[in-house]
Design a protein around this motif. Structure first.
Motif: not given
Length: 248
Positions: A231-247
């Protein structure tokens, strides 16, 4: 055509029932509110009516756990109609014992009498009504959704805003605490977009800081990886938050 929201208040003490009714009417004028004061009348109404939301006491008259039977009746209607009715339990029983029991029965939340303010009741009620509205929008295309969720190989996350305990991934339930479920719901709703820490603070009732949010996100990832190690659908966005990405 707009749907008229119907709420059932199930509480054996009439002044308390009237207080809840007044709070609901003040928060959302125009809602239809039915008041029931004993188990038999409440169960008959649950079988007969289609309520959008239920406010429920556990102890009704001399029946100490009448509310448990009523929740079970509500859950039976879910299986028949495919619609979840959110239940807010408001009881004098100690929350330390009964909150987990009610959550296991898929109640939305548990408020212990004499320990909460009107604002707590209204905040919880409005959260529930927002979920009701979201669910109603989803059901406009319910046949498609049900077919999609029935596909065993479907990798998409399945979430029902009214059944907080049942996010599904690849056909398996994901076990998450309530706050983690709320964070997951926000990220999935805004999938493909950056969800800021400030956005996530809105669904965290305590510990509104970045370290705490990161711990919740770590809990979410761990829960998914118990089912899907890749599972790798939750991406860290440094200094900003997170993003759900479709795999793929």
């Amino acid at each position: 055509m707009s749907h008229h929201i119907k709420v059932a208040v199930i509480e054996d003490d009439e002044p308390t029932s009237n207080q809840f009714k007044a709070w609901i009417e003040a928060a959302k004028p125009g809602i239809q509110i039915d008041q029931w004061f004993n188990r038999d009348d409440a169960e008959a109404a649950i079988a007969r009516e289609r309520y959008d939301l239920v406010v429920l006491d556990i102890e009704l008259g001399r029946e100490r756990h009448a509310g448990v039977a009523i929740i079970n009746a509500i859950n039976k209607n879910i299986s028949k109609e495919g619609q979840a009715t959110p239940v807010l339990v408001v009881s004098a029983m100690p929350a330390t014992i009964y909150r987990s029991i009610m959550k296991a029965l898929d109640a939305w939340d548990y408020l212990q009498k004499a320990t909460f303010e009107e604002a707590d009741f209204i905040e919880t009620l409005l959260d529930m009504l927002r979920a009701v509205k979201e669910r109603r929008q989803q059901t406009q295309d319910s046949k498609k959704v049900l077919l999609k969720e029935a596909e065993p190989a479907n990798d998409a996350l399945s979430m029902d805003p009214l059944r907080q305990r049942t996010p599904m991934w690849r056909g398996q339930r994901i076990n998450l605490p309530l706050t983690a479920q709320r964070i997951l719901a926000v990220m999935f709703e805004k999938r493909g977009q950056i969800v800021s820490y400030d956005d996530l603070y809105e669904v965290v009732k305590s510990g509104r800081n970045r370290d705490n949010i990161r711990k919740h996100v770590s809990t979410i990832r761990d829960a998914f990886r118990e089912i899907d190690p890749n599972f790798e659908c939750i991406e860290n966005v440094p200094m900003r938050g997170f993003r759900w990405v479709e795999t793929t």
